[in-house]
Design a protein around this motif. Structure first.
Motif, PDB file in Angstrom:
ATOM      1  N   ALA A   1      -5.999   7.867  11.140  1.00 58.41           N
ATOM      2  CA  ALA A   1      -5.559   6.475  11.038  1.00 58.41           C
ATOM      3  C   ALA A   1      -4.979   6.016  12.371  1.00 58.41           C
ATOM      4  O   ALA A   1      -4.287   6.774  13.049  1.00 58.41           O
ATOM      5  CB  ALA A   1      -4.524   6.323   9.925  1.00 58.41           C
ATOM      6  N   LYS A   2      -5.274   4.795  12.724  1.00 56.05           N
ATOM      7  CA  LYS A   2      -4.775   4.229  13.979  1.00 56.05           C
ATOM      8  C   LYS A   2      -3.612   3.271  13.744  1.00 56.05           C
ATOM      9  O   LYS A   2      -2.878   2.937  14.662  1.00 56.05           O
ATOM     10  CB  LYS A   2      -5.889   3.494  14.718  1.00 56.05           C
ATOM     11  N   ALA A   3      -3.460   2.803  12.478  1.00 51.67           N
ATOM     12  CA  ALA A   3      -2.372   1.890  12.119  1.00 51.67           C
ATOM     13  C   ALA A   3      -2.129   2.005  10.619  1.00 51.67           C
ATOM     14  O   ALA A   3      -3.017   2.406   9.865  1.00 51.67           O
ATOM     15  CB  ALA A   3      -2.719   0.455  12.495  1.00 51.67           C
TER      16      ALA A   3
ATOM     17  N   LYS B   1       0.812  12.576   8.706  1.00 53.29           N
ATOM     18  CA  LYS B   1      -0.387  12.933   7.950  1.00 53.29           C
ATOM     19  C   LYS B   1      -1.477  11.889   8.166  1.00 53.29           C
ATOM     20  O   LYS B   1      -2.644  12.234   8.374  1.00 53.29           O
ATOM     21  CB  LYS B   1      -0.063  13.076   6.468  1.00 53.29           C
ATOM     22  N   ALA B   2      -1.110  10.614   8.131  1.00 56.94           N
ATOM     23  CA  ALA B   2      -2.075   9.541   8.364  1.00 56.94           C
ATOM     24  C   ALA B   2      -2.664   9.656   9.773  1.00 56.94           C
ATOM     25  O   ALA B   2      -3.873   9.513   9.962  1.00 56.94           O
ATOM     26  CB  ALA B   2      -1.419   8.182   8.168  1.00 56.94           C
TER      27      ALA B   2
ATOM     28  N   PHE C   1       5.144  -8.181   4.820  1.00 50.34           N
ATOM     29  CA  PHE C   1       3.891  -7.499   5.152  1.00 50.34           C
ATOM     30  C   PHE C   1       4.041  -6.915   6.559  1.00 50.34           C
ATOM     31  O   PHE C   1       4.133  -7.633   7.548  1.00 50.34           O
ATOM     32  CB  PHE C   1       2.702  -8.455   5.075  1.00 50.34           C
ATOM     33  N   LEU C   2       4.072  -5.583   6.610  1.00 48.94           N
ATOM     34  CA  LEU C   2       4.443  -4.879   7.841  1.00 48.94           C
ATOM     35  C   LEU C   2       3.307  -3.997   8.337  1.00 48.94           C
ATOM     36  O   LEU C   2       2.450  -3.569   7.566  1.00 48.94           O
ATOM     37  CB  LEU C   2       5.677  -4.007   7.571  1.00 48.94           C
ATOM     38  N   ILE C   3       3.339  -3.719   9.633  1.00 48.33           N
ATOM     39  CA  ILE C   3       2.318  -2.870  10.231  1.00 48.33           C
ATOM     40  C   ILE C   3       2.939  -2.000  11.314  1.00 48.33           C
ATOM     41  O   ILE C   3       3.943  -2.383  11.923  1.00 48.33           O
ATOM     42  CB  ILE C   3       1.155  -3.727  10.790  1.00 48.33           C
ATOM     43  N   LYS C   4       2.356  -0.834  11.503  1.00 52.35           N
ATOM     44  CA  LYS C   4       2.800   0.065  12.565  1.00 52.35           C
ATOM     45  C   LYS C   4       1.568   0.667  13.217  1.00 52.35           C
ATOM     46  O   LYS C   4       0.694   1.213  12.534  1.00 52.35           O
ATOM     47  CB  LYS C   4       3.673   1.191  12.000  1.00 52.35           C
TER      48      LYS C   4
END
Length: 102
Positions: free
Chosen positions: A9-11, A3-4, A49-52
């Motif tokens: 959304a790119k990340a 959905k993002a 603190f995580l990112i994808k």
């Protein structure tokens, strides 16, 4: 995540357990050059603190600091209003459900 991605959304950035979210492709954000503002200034690695990246390479050559939105701190700005709002809901009950990790 889909959905993002569909919303452009790119990340995605979240706080969570890398042992769980790592299975979905999240990494510790500092490995991509993104710092968590609430961390100790000398603490460059914040393991929760995580990112994808939703678009491969989107974070290449990008560095920065993530700040939580002001709306996350409503209880600190207006404790009485927050308590009145919370009182409208039934008391919370801690449950352990099947499939729950922690």
């Amino acid at each position: 995540m889909e959905k993002a991605r569909n919303m452009g959304a790119k990340a995605l950035a979240i706080t969570g357990n890398i042992d769980f979210y790592g299975k979905s492709g999240f990494v510790v954000a500092s490995t991509k050059g993104i710092r968590y503002a609430d961390a100790d200034p000398d603490d460059t690695v914040v393991p929760y603190f995580l990112i994808k990246e939703l678009e491969a390479g989107f974070l290449d050559n990008i560095t920065g600091t993530y700040h939580d939105p002001e709306s996350h701190f409503v209880a600190e700005r207006d404790p009485e209003g927050f308590e009145a709002f919370e009182a409208r809901f039934p008391p919370k009950e801690k449950k352990k459900l099947p499939g729950q990790i922690f």
